[in-house]
Design a protein around this motif. Structure first.
Motif: not given
Length: 156
Positions: A123-135
């Motif tokens: 799930d690319v959307k969930k992957e990007l969401y969690h990356q955004a939280v890290i950033i």
């Protein structure tokens, strides 16, 4: 002997202690080992002085005690252990719980799970969401110590 120097980003230069979930640099562990040897003491954690585990089972038991106390660092460690052993369902469960508690490392673990599709549907959307939280966590940390964060587009 806890040096209080900034921790290296290289995970091979530190160790998470299963008794207290503290990440201790290898230099402090070495210094503690010298103290233990010189004073003929039983091996203990450099931070909490809890006796060091004598087996992998005891180490796992210590981490599980910390997990039961809702320690997000212990949950991330358990998630990593489960991930490495191929138990992706448990890895996801521990990472989700730690992420709910606000742990950036758990968000990284979740981004990896969703990006690779291990234990979950890719799930690319969930992957990007969690990356955004890290950033966002990095930006907040940098702002707290008054250091500017480099813009991702600055090199373009």
């Amino acid at each position: 002997p806890i040096c209080c120097l900034p921790m290296s980003l290289d995970p091979t230069k530190s160790t998470m202690m299963s008794c207290c979930s503290k990440i201790i640099c290898n230099g402090c562990i070495y210094s503690n080992d010298i103290r233990i040897y010189q004073e003929s003491l039983e091996p203990t954690c450099p931070f909490c002085r809890h006796p060091q585990p004598e087996s992998e089972e005891e180490d796992e038991k210590n981490i599980m005690k910390r997990v039961e106390l809702n320690d997000p660092d212990a949950m991330v460690q358990m998630s990593l252990r489960r991930y490495r052993s191929g138990d992706y369902d448990d890895a996801l469960r521990y990472a989700n719980k730690a992420a709910e508690l606000g742990d950036a490392g758990a968000h990284y673990q979740l981004a990896c799970l969703f990006g690779e599709g291990k234990g979950v549907e890719k799930d690319v959307k969930k992957e990007l969401y969690h990356q955004a939280v890290i950033i966002a966590a990095i930006a907040v940390s940098a702002a707290a110590i008054n250091e500017p964060v480099a813009s991702p587009t600055a090199a373009i």
